[in-house]
Design a protein around this motif. Sequence first.
Motif: not given
Length: 107
Positions: A32-51
């Motif tokens: 998923n391009p959006l989630m990939k971008f968020l994970y590379h920006q910050s794993p915490s951001l990835f977790l927060g958005v997904k949660l």
Amino acid sequence: MKYSFLSLALLNIIDLDLTFIGLHFDLIEENNPLMKFLYHQSPSLFLGVKLSFSIFLLLLVMTQRLPSTFLLKSLTLIAISIYLVVLSLHSIWIYSFLFLTGGLFSR
């Protein structure tokens, strides 16, 4: 809709856990391009958005504000189906990693 939203929230949390583990140990790539971008920006951001998606669904269930249009029901069932396919793929890579490669300790 209540059980559909609860199912979707639970599937999202399971996907979050498995995806995060897979990404953390470089076992998978996020498609998923959006989630990939968020994970590379910050794993915490990835977790927060997904949660936050699961939290939003749970809040809708708790407040009893569940819209139930045909479109929403259809989209929810499609999302559940997609999550089930994704979780099946996760199961395949977990099985392959643990049983075919020897797991984390072989790296």
